[in-house]
Design a protein around this motif. Structure first.
Motif, short mmCIF file in Angstrom:
data_model
loop_
_atom_site.label_atom_id
_atom_site.label_comp_id
_atom_site.label_asym_id
_atom_site.label_seq_id
_atom_site.Cartn_x
_atom_site.Cartn_y
_atom_site.Cartn_z
N GLU A 65 34.44 60.19 48.76
CA GLU A 65 35.62 59.78 47.98
C GLU A 65 35.80 58.27 47.95
OE1 GLU A 65 37.78 61.64 46.22
OE2 GLU A 65 36.46 63.35 46.58
N ALA A 66 34.98 57.56 48.71
CA ALA A 66 35.15 56.11 48.79
C ALA A 66 34.97 55.44 47.44
CB ALA A 66 34.18 55.52 49.81
N SER A 67 33.98 55.87 46.70
CA SER A 67 33.71 55.27 45.40
C SER A 67 34.85 55.54 44.42
CB SER A 67 32.41 55.83 44.83
OG SER A 67 32.19 55.34 43.54
N ARG A 68 35.32 56.76 44.39
CA ARG A 68 36.42 57.10 43.48
C ARG A 68 37.69 56.36 43.86
NH1 ARG A 68 35.03 62.98 44.32
NH2 ARG A 68 33.14 63.19 43.10
N ALA A 69 37.95 56.26 45.16
CA ALA A 69 39.16 55.55 45.59
C ALA A 69 39.08 54.07 45.23
CB ALA A 69 39.35 55.73 47.10
N PHE A 70 37.90 53.47 45.39
CA PHE A 70 37.74 52.06 45.07
C PHE A 70 37.98 51.82 43.59
CE2 PHE A 70 35.21 48.51 43.57
CZ PHE A 70 35.66 47.50 44.40
N HIS A 71 37.37 52.65 42.74
CA HIS A 71 37.54 52.46 41.30
C HIS A 71 38.97 52.77 40.86
CE1 HIS A 71 33.48 51.44 40.27
NE2 HIS A 71 33.03 52.42 41.05
N MET A 80 40.75 48.68 37.08
CA MET A 80 41.37 47.97 35.97
C MET A 80 41.59 46.48 36.29
SD MET A 80 42.21 48.09 32.89
CE MET A 80 42.17 49.82 32.52
N PRO A 81 42.05 46.10 37.49
CA PRO A 81 42.17 44.66 37.77
C PRO A 81 40.83 43.93 37.69
CG PRO A 81 43.46 45.89 39.34
CD PRO A 81 42.68 46.89 38.55
N LEU A 82 39.76 44.55 38.15
CA LEU A 82 38.44 43.91 38.06
C LEU A 82 38.01 43.77 36.61
CD1 LEU A 82 36.37 45.45 40.97
CD2 LEU A 82 37.07 43.09 40.68
#
Length: 78
Positions: free
Chosen positions: A27-33, A38-40
């Motif tokens: 879930e780390a990837s999904r949580a990061f995105h 959107m800010p990135l």
């Protein structure tokens, strides 16, 4: 990715499936995105726009967009 490559070289197919399942379920990837996606995107688009605005307006590059009317044939020399 290292674990997946290591498992892919292993002759046992079960190890590869275990690593693939572990990788998909993270879930780390999904949580990061979800948190920073959107800010990135907005920051990257703003930076790109700012750099191109500087290049177009401040560097003094002659763009020469169309050669029509600018290219003249040379005189014929015999």
């Amino acid at each position: 990715m290292y674990r997946f490559a290591k498992a892919a070289l292993n002759l046992n197919g079960q190890a590869g499936r275990q690593v693939a399942v572990r990788h998909v379920s993270s879930e780390a990837s999904r949580a990061f995105h979800a948190k920073f996606g959107m800010p990135l995107l907005v920051t990257g688009a703003t930076f790109c726009t700012a750099v191109w605005a500087y290049v177009i307006t401040s560097t003094g590059i002659s763009w020469n967009l169309s050669p029509v009317g600018k290219v003249q044939p040379k005189e014929w020399k015999e």
